[in-house]
Design an enzyme around this catalytic site. Structure first.
Site, PDB file in Angstrom:
ATOM      1  N   GLU A  44       0.694  -1.183  -0.044  1.00  0.00           N
ATOM      2  CA  GLU A  44       0.002   0.048  -0.119  1.00  0.00           C
ATOM      3  C   GLU A  44       1.001   1.170  -0.184  1.00  0.00           C
ATOM      4  OE1 GLU A  44      -2.648  -0.038   3.276  1.00  0.00           O
ATOM      5  OE2 GLU A  44      -3.690  -1.800   2.577  1.00  0.00           O
ATOM      6  N   ARG A 101      -2.969   2.051 -25.195  1.00  0.00           N
ATOM      7  CA  ARG A 101      -3.438   1.288 -26.222  1.00  0.00           C
ATOM      8  C   ARG A 101      -4.597   0.396 -25.871  1.00  0.00           C
ATOM      9  NH1 ARG A 101       2.881  -1.677 -26.042  1.00  0.00           N
ATOM     10  NH2 ARG A 101       2.442  -0.987 -23.878  1.00  0.00           N
ATOM     11  N   LYS A 199       1.837  -4.210 -42.940  1.00  0.00           N
ATOM     12  CA  LYS A 199       2.285  -5.175 -41.949  1.00  0.00           C
ATOM     13  C   LYS A 199       1.139  -6.129 -41.553  1.00  0.00           C
ATOM     14  CE  LYS A 199       1.918  -2.703 -37.806  1.00  0.00           C
ATOM     15  NZ  LYS A 199       2.666  -2.190 -36.429  1.00  0.00           N
ATOM     16  N   ASP A 227       7.074   7.161 -34.710  1.00  0.00           N
ATOM     17  CA  ASP A 227       6.035   6.417 -33.883  1.00  0.00           C
ATOM     18  C   ASP A 227       5.680   6.901 -32.369  1.00  0.00           C
ATOM     19  OD1 ASP A 227       4.071   4.749 -33.515  1.00  0.00           O
ATOM     20  OD2 ASP A 227       5.460   2.836 -33.604  1.00  0.00           O
ATOM     21  N   ASP A 231       7.901  -0.184 -27.646  1.00  0.00           N
ATOM     22  CA  ASP A 231       7.899  -0.734 -26.320  1.00  0.00           C
ATOM     23  C   ASP A 231       8.815  -2.136 -26.504  1.00  0.00           C
ATOM     24  OD1 ASP A 231       6.975  -2.259 -23.912  1.00  0.00           O
ATOM     25  OD2 ASP A 231       4.932  -2.551 -24.450  1.00  0.00           O
ATOM     26  N   THR A 232       8.495  -3.126 -26.970  1.00  0.00           N
ATOM     27  CA  THR A 232       9.597  -4.298 -27.194  1.00  0.00           C
ATOM     28  C   THR A 232      10.392  -3.793 -28.465  1.00  0.00           C
ATOM     29  OG1 THR A 232       8.032  -5.393 -28.406  1.00  0.00           O
ATOM     30  CG2 THR A 232       8.075  -5.862 -25.825  1.00  0.00           C
TER      31      THR A 232
END
Length: 323
Positions: A44, A101, A199, A227, A231-232
């Site tokens: 917490e 997202r 894509k 972009d 992320d990855t």
């Protein structure tokens, strides 16, 4: 006796990225309000401000990096504390909007988590939201109040324009959904051509993308792949390799939010890109940086926006009326 109360700007920062808050404070020539913030043994979060905030114009800054749920909860608790301490107006500054997202249902029985985040902040007591490069513009409508949607494009484009003047540039969208943004980039850079990567993506396998082909003129040109977030790194690295295979002279990546989860740093390093440019809406630690990565400061922009909001000025004017 009748009187006119003085406006009082107070800046508050979460623990996720205190360096950004301090830099914004320097641009505003104010100090960050001191606070106690710590975690209990069970996870917490406790927050208490050490100065009176009654009647102030409060700006609460938090960068939603990993662990994202902890920092989201901390910012909500900060807003709640300010509301209960009688702050006059509470503006939430979230350079990277968490859960952006998840802004629509792709299939049945899915949440719209971006809307939930907006509802949480409204319930906590936020009067206004400020964010940079939302994943989709419709998120502005999720919050019942003013939302300032800032663009990092002028900052990134200035860097590209100054460093690559004289090159034959093509602005490339990594997918068809970002072609409108690519058009704005092209106009900003003086009317350059645009292209996009066609894509496919398997909705059952997140973060995995298959790049197909390039649509547009890229052969022999410097391609700027734009972009909102990395992320990855799978999408953007695949786009770079595709462009180089199609004959691009060089490729530069320009993105606002460097999430850089898991293998992202290695993928970007190995992609063959000449330069990778991010803003520091999210902290990018030293171990995730490499020689051809450039990180631009978003603090001056956020400081100007805070000043305009505090003085009841125009945020849109900072973007030539286009934001």
């Amino acid at each position: 006796m009748p009187g006119t109360p003085k406006k009082n700007l107070m800046l508050f920062g979460g623990r996720a990225y205190p360096e950004l808050t301090e830099e914004i404070a320097k641009h505003l020539n104010v100090t960050v309000t001191p606070q106690q913030a710590y975690d209990f043994a069970n996870g917490e979060i406790f927050v208490r401000f050490e100065e009176s905030v009654r009647g102030c114009d409060a700006f609460v800054i938090q960068s939603h990096t990993a662990p994202i749920n902890q920092w989201l909860m901390e910012q909500l608790i900060m807003v709640d504390a300010l509301k209960r301490a009688s702050a006059k107006r509470i503006t939430v500054i979230m350079p990277f909007y968490p859960y952006s997202r998840q802004d629509k249902k792709h299939r049945g029985r899915e949440p719209i988590s971006a809307r939930l985040v907006a509802d949480l902040f409204k319930t906590a007591g936020a009067d206004r939201l400020v964010s940079v490069d939302l994943h989709t513009a419709q998120i502005q409508g999720f919050f019942d109040g003013p939302v300032d949607h800032l663009w990092a494009m002028p900052l990134l484009a200035d860097h590209i324009r100054s460093k690559y003047a004289g090159h034959d540039i093509t602005v490339v969208s990594p997918d068809s959904g970002r072609t409108k943004l690519a058009e704005k980039w092209a106009d900003t850079l003086g009317g350059t051509p645009i292209a996009f990567i066609h894509k496919t993506r398997d909705p059952l396998r997140p973060n995995e993308v298959v790049s197909n082909r390039v649509v547009g003129k890229v052969e022999g040109r410097l391609c700027i792949v734009i972009d909102d977030m990395v992320d990855t790194g799978g999408t953007i690295a695949g786009a770079v390799k595709q462009l180089l295979n199609e004959g691009a002279a060089d490729v530069v990546i320009a993105a606002t939010h460097g999430i850089l989860s898991g293998p992202a740093t290695q993928r970007l390093q190995d992609s063959g890109a000449r330069e990778v440019v991010f803003t520091d809406t999210l902290p990018i630690p030293a171990e995730k940086r490499f020689a051809n990565m450039t990180v631009l400061s978003i603090a001056p922009l956020l400081a100007r926006v805070i000043q305009e909001v505090f003085e009841d000025g125009s945020v849109t004017s900072l973007f030539d009326g286009n934001a």
